[in-house]
Structures are given as structure tokens and as C-alpha cells.
Design an enzyme around this catalytic site. Sequence first.
Site, short mmCIF file in Angstrom:
data_model
loop_
_atom_site.label_atom_id
_atom_site.label_comp_id
_atom_site.label_asym_id
_atom_site.label_seq_id
_atom_site.Cartn_x
_atom_site.Cartn_y
_atom_site.Cartn_z
CG ASP A 129 -2.26 -0.33 1.09
OD1 ASP A 129 -2.56 -0.74 -0.02
OD2 ASP A 129 -3.04 -0.23 2.05
CB CYS A 197 -23.17 -0.24 -0.55
SG CYS A 197 -22.31 1.31 -0.26
CB CYS A 212 -16.55 4.46 0.14
SG CYS A 212 -15.99 3.00 1.00
CB CYS A 239 -17.51 0.49 5.96
SG CYS A 239 -19.00 -0.29 5.30
CB CYS A 242 -19.48 -4.20 0.22
SG CYS A 242 -17.88 -3.42 0.42
CB CYS A 246 -19.04 -11.23 -0.09
SG CYS A 246 -18.41 -12.17 -1.49
S1 SF4 Z 1 -19.99 -12.51 -4.89
FE1 SF4 Z 1 -19.45 -11.00 -3.31
S2 SF4 Z 1 -18.36 -9.40 -4.40
FE2 SF4 Z 1 -19.39 -10.63 -5.93
S3 SF4 Z 1 -21.33 -9.56 -6.27
FE3 SF4 Z 1 -21.73 -11.11 -4.67
S4 SF4 Z 1 -21.38 -10.01 -2.74
FE4 SF4 Z 1 -20.49 -8.78 -4.36
S1 SF4 Z 2 -17.02 -0.26 2.38
FE1 SF4 Z 2 -18.42 -1.16 0.90
S2 SF4 Z 2 -20.44 -1.19 1.91
FE2 SF4 Z 2 -19.12 0.17 3.07
S3 SF4 Z 2 -19.60 2.17 2.22
FE3 SF4 Z 2 -17.78 1.44 1.14
S4 SF4 Z 2 -18.58 0.44 -0.68
FE4 SF4 Z 2 -20.30 0.70 0.74
#
Ligand code: SF4
Ligand code: SF4
Length: 314
Positions: A129, A197, A212, A239, A242, A246
Site C-alpha cells: 500500500d 451498501c 464510501c 466499513c 460489502c 459476500c
Molecule cells: S460474490 Fe461478493 S463481491 Fe461478488 S457480487 Fe456477490 S457479494 Fe459482491
Molecule cells: S465499504 Fe463497501 S459497503 Fe461500506 S460504504 Fe464502502 S462500498 Fe459501501
Amino acid sequence: MRKPISENIKTWAQEIGFSDIGFSNITHLEKQSDHLKQWLNKNFHGEMSYMENHFEKRTNPAKLVDGAKTVISVLLNYYPEKKQSANTYKISKYAYGKDYHYVLKDKLHKLLEQIQLEFPETTGRAFVDSAPVMDKAWAVKAGLGWQAKNSNVISRKFGSFVFIGELIIDLDLSSEIPDRQDMKNYCGNCTRCIDACPTNALTPYTVDARKCISYLTIEKKGDLPSNMQGKWSNWIFGCDICQDVCPWNSKLTPHNEKDFIISDLLQNMNKADWQNMDKAFFKKTFKNTALERTKFEGLKRNIEFLNNKKMVVK
Ligand code: SF4
Ligand code: SF4
């Protein structure tokens, strides 16, 4: 027959504790360079002006390391077994323990030293990074995962709670590295991350950082935008929404990296503890953790923002 060098490097990486490793020949990242240009042109990077710098180096690592021939990408699982207690202010799981930059850099330097023991002429640099390297693109190119709709790299084995690092070296492994196409994308028709999100920051494969929570709570300086007030609850550093939703993260094996284990103190901090935190406590408790990035004032700002109050710094 002599064992391929890349096989030896894989073994050393495993011994050092990396979760996965892959190799790429140095090339110009044309497709990713176009994507980055579009992202920057839309101002999706917000105030992260450093993203605009070193564009050439970002897309062409031969400009970062003299004579560079190979990018070695590594993953390190950080999915925790122990998490913060419920009903408190949340910090992203990647920030539970020691700052990952130190941990990864240390391991990458060990790997480079090991390579140099066998091949003393080798030179290279470790990146986490910290310099203009497109780590997700290289990880995908190395076959470690695919770049998913939530913009994270997802490993089929370790999900997306993984840190990514690179060694860029001048050792030529091209005869051992397959010329890969990008790994198959396993997102399919799923849109869970986009739907979950809370700030609509995601369009497939792209994050508008300005919306975000991760960017807002960590990178954004000054006041948080008032049009974001009330859009999320409890996140005060990063956060994970997302990633938490998954399906590829639903059955993960926790990491076994002692430096990443959450302390009992952090695990049990309730909302009142966070609200009453003073600077001395912050400095002592979060020394050498990723939370130092926001500094005490930033974390306080984020807490007050959630409570819709003017910031009061003790
Ligand atoms: S598999 Fe995970 S990253 Fe892909 S669209 Fe679904 S939640 Fe999003
Ligand atoms: S980390 Fe993912 S869910 Fe959280 S605000 Fe950003 S894009 Fe949206």
C-alpha cells in the site's frame, strides 16, 4: 531435475506465514490503467490526491525497480476468530491488531532475504500500500483471485479478508510463469454487496470513494459531508458491509497471525468507552495499529458525526 525456483519461493512464503503467493511477469497494465484513468476523471478518489501522482509508475513497475522482471504477489488472511462485542462502535476487521503494513513488510523482507540467500545477485523492493503499485491488479494477474463487484480481490480459498503485498524483483522467472488471462470472475449474477451498501457507493467493480464509509471515516479530512448524516450506524473506522454480505466470505478459516488478534480491551470497549476516550488512552491503546491513521481527532469526529453532535475533543 532441478526444482523450479518459483516452487522454492512458494515453500519459503508458506514457512514465513503467507496464505498464498503468485507470480507475474512485468508488463504494462493497460486495461487497469484505463480503468484508473476513468476513475480519476470522475473524481471518485475524492481528496486522495496522491492517487493522481506517479501514474506511469502505477501502471508500469519497471519504472519503480531498476531491471524489474517479476512481481511476486502475496496474500495474508486477516479474517478474525474473535471480533468486537455486539452493540458497540465498529472498526473494520483489518484494524483489529498491529498495523498490517509492518507485519506484511516484515514478512516480505524475510522472503526477499531468503531469495537473496539462494540468488545473491537479486535486488528488489517490498510494497504494501505504500508506493504506487496496483496491488489488486497484480494479485489478479498472479491468479490469486478475481477483482469482484465490491472492488475487492476475492480468493476462492480465503475470501476477501486478505491483505495484499508485493515483491518486485529483478530475478527473471518468465520461463516458469504461465501467461495467464485474468482469473474467472465468480461473482456471477450476485449483487449482494451493491444492494447492501448503505451509501450507494458501489457500481459493479467500482467504488465512488466520496460516498464510501471507509474513505469518509479514514481518509477524509475536515468535516464529514452533512448529506451523509444518518446514512450509516456504528462504523467509526472503515466499513466491512460489502465484504460481510459476500457469500464467498461466509465460511472462512480464521487467521493464525498473533499480531492481528484483537486485544481483550478493544474487544470489550462499549459505546460509552469510545465516547469517553481521551487522547492519552487513544495513544496508548492504538499505538502501532491502523487506527493511528485517523488520529484521535478523526476518530472522535466520526463518533460525534454518528451522534449528530458537534465534535468535542477532550
Ligand atoms: S460474490 Fe461478493 S463481491 Fe461478488 S457480487 Fe456477490 S457479494 Fe459482491
Ligand atoms: S465499504 Fe463497501 S459497503 Fe461500506 S460504504 Fe464502502 S462500498 Fe459501501
